[in-house]
Design a protein around this motif. Structure first.
Motif, mmCIF file in Angstrom:
data_model
loop_
_atom_site.group_PDB
_atom_site.id
_atom_site.type_symbol
_atom_site.label_atom_id
_atom_site.label_comp_id
_atom_site.label_asym_id
_atom_site.label_seq_id
_atom_site.Cartn_x
_atom_site.Cartn_y
_atom_site.Cartn_z
ATOM 1 N N ALA A 33 8.164 3.508 4.516
ATOM 2 C CA ALA A 33 9.501 2.482 4.579
ATOM 3 C C ALA A 33 10.488 3.454 3.874
ATOM 4 N N LEU A 34 10.263 4.166 2.848
ATOM 5 C CA LEU A 34 11.204 4.917 2.039
ATOM 6 C C LEU A 34 11.707 6.103 2.946
ATOM 7 N N GLY A 35 10.751 6.606 3.804
ATOM 8 C CA GLY A 35 11.309 7.716 4.619
ATOM 9 C C GLY A 35 12.279 7.335 5.716
ATOM 10 N N ASP A 56 0.834 -1.265 0.237
ATOM 11 C CA ASP A 56 0.014 -0.002 0.041
ATOM 12 C C ASP A 56 1.009 1.185 0.042
ATOM 13 N N PRO A 57 0.166 2.355 -0.762
ATOM 14 C CA PRO A 57 1.064 3.573 -0.900
ATOM 15 C C PRO A 57 1.589 4.142 0.442
#
Length: 162
Positions: free
Chosen positions: A11-13, A4-5
């Motif tokens: 996670a990318l943060g 989910d976005p």
């Protein structure tokens, strides 16, 4: 399994990034354009290539594609205000900003820890973003100085010893 976005963004943060303001000029009237970008990376040493990404809905996307030139201005820790300004929808982002004209008249922001003046080599569609690949033609950098960092949705201090 689907990703989910919201979880993907969280996670990318977790990956701390430097902060840049990428500048160009509108090819129609030579007005300066700048956007805050953390999606920036080196790509190749031989030849010297870098890349950055802009969202497909970025209002200045077409100008970046048509200009043929851009500058990656790598912000110093003390330039948080520039990052916020160029990430906002402020009417005149350039009011009171001091910049020198670089190659092709593209603005080079002062006080940065580095500036990379580039010619556009290629663009590649990447989902909801466009990847811009540029060849570095001129560089300026400071010896020392701390970068502006972004981590988990907030600016972070690099700390002493830099």
């Amino acid at each position: 399994m689907t990703v989910d976005p919201r979880s993907f963004r969280k996670a990318l943060g977790c990956f701390a990034t430097g902060v840049t303001v990428v500048t160009t000029v509108n090819p129609d009237d030579n007005t300066p354009i700048g956007v805050t970008v953390s999606a920036f990376s080196s790509l190749s040493l031989e030849p010297p290539l870098v890349l950055f990404c802009l969202g497909n809905k970025t209002s200045s996307l077409d100008s970046f594609k048509r200009s043929g030139r851009f500058v990656i201005n790598i912000l110093a820790e003390s330039q948080r205000d520039l990052s916020i300004r160029f990430a906002s929808r402020v009417e005149d982002k350039w009011a009171g900003i001091v910049a020198e004209g670089g190659l092709g008249g593209v603005p080079v922001l002062g006080g940065c820890i580095a500036n990379l003046e580039c010619s556009l080599v290629n663009t590649v569609d990447g989902g909801d973003h466009v990847i811009f690949i540029g060849q570095v033609e001129n560089i300026h950098y400071q010896e020392g100085g701390a970068p502006l960092l972004y981590f988990r949705g907030a600016y972070m201090d690099c700390g002493a010893g830099v």
